[in-house]
Design an enzyme around this catalytic site. Structure first.
Site, PDB file in Angstrom:
ATOM      1  N   SER A 126      45.173  18.409 -11.994  1.00 14.77           N
ATOM      2  CA  SER A 126      46.228  17.820 -12.818  1.00 14.77           C
ATOM      3  C   SER A 126      46.182  16.297 -12.873  1.00 14.77           C
ATOM      4  O   SER A 126      46.525  15.704 -13.899  1.00 14.77           O
ATOM      5  CB  SER A 126      47.608  18.283 -12.335  1.00 14.77           C
ATOM      6  OG  SER A 126      47.819  17.954 -10.986  1.00 14.77           O
ATOM      7  N   HIS A 179      50.011  12.595 -10.425  1.00 11.81           N
ATOM      8  CA  HIS A 179      50.216  12.591 -11.868  1.00 11.81           C
ATOM      9  C   HIS A 179      50.407  11.176 -12.403  1.00 11.81           C
ATOM     10  O   HIS A 179      49.803  10.791 -13.410  1.00 11.81           O
ATOM     11  CB  HIS A 179      51.434  13.439 -12.221  1.00 11.81           C
ATOM     12  CG  HIS A 179      51.243  14.898 -11.949  1.00 11.81           C
ATOM     13  ND1 HIS A 179      52.241  15.825 -12.112  1.00 11.81           N
ATOM     14  CD2 HIS A 179      50.158  15.583 -11.508  1.00 11.81           C
ATOM     15  CE1 HIS A 179      51.789  17.026 -11.802  1.00 11.81           C
ATOM     16  NE2 HIS A 179      50.533  16.902 -11.423  1.00 11.81           N
TER      17      HIS A 179
END
Length: 207
Positions: A126, A179
């Site tokens: 991610s 992230h």
């Protein structure tokens, strides 16, 4: 554009998805629960962990961890995000730039993850995927693409960011440090890439 033509335009994305799927298959074949992995199994496979990656200088874990996932749901959502981002951005950047952005933002996000969560085991693509969307956002704020396309995709990126902010607020186990680091490093790389791209590159972006 036909599906087959779109797939031919994203070779790096398909290879990355393949590596992630194969890595997941390996961990499952060696005894990991496919729905919820345990930290010890992931560490043995190459997961990210501060005391091993940094203290014991096993820096290769910064790379291997981005191809490991903690369950089938984790793998599926990440690979879907990678496929969507890749279908839009890889034809524009071409393979070398796209691969560079993915790996670089992935390494940066993985380091940020274990720096912020020193006692946690980190895995997943991610951070690199957020990096790809960061590159995309940066390029959408330049003159690379026609105005009408920029507006449509900026709305799409805004929705992506909003959904992830909501997910971070209501879900446990979301690695916000990875992230954010991936996304911000992607934005920086995107602005650097802008000076190496042409209008012809921008014209390869299609809905």
């Amino acid at each position: 554009m036909k599906v087959t033509d779109r797939l031919k335009a994203i070779p790096v994305t398909l290879v990355l998805i393949g590596i992630n799927v194969l890595a997941f298959g390996y961990t499952a074949a060696t005894g990991m629960d496919i729905w919820w992995a345990d930290g010890n199994h992931l560490l043995h496979a190459g997961a990210n962990y501060w005391s091993l990656t940094i203290t014991h200088q096993e820096y290769w874990r910064l790379l291997t961890s981005m191809f490991l996932h903690a369950g089938l749901g984790h793998l599926f959502t990440n690979m879907l995000g990678l496929l969507i981002g890749g279908m839009f951005l890889e034809p524009v950047l071409r393979s070398f730039r796209y691969a560079f952005a993915y790996i670089t933002t992935g390494l940066i996000s993985d380091y940020a993850s274990i720096w912020y969560h020193k006692s946690a085991v980190g895995v997943g693509a991610s951070g690199a995927i957020f990096g790809i969307f960061g590159v995309f956002l940066a390029l959408l704020t330049t003159q690379l693409f026609p105005v009408e396309i920029r507006k449509a995709f900026l709305a799409y990126i805004g929705l992506f960011i909003a959904l992830n902010v909501i997910a971070a607020a209501v879900s446990q186990g979301v690695d916000n440090a990875a992230h954010l680091a991936g996304f911000l490093s992607g934005v920086l790389i995107g602005y650097l890439f802008y000076f190496t791209l042409t209008k012809a590159d921008g014209e390869r972006l299609s809905c």
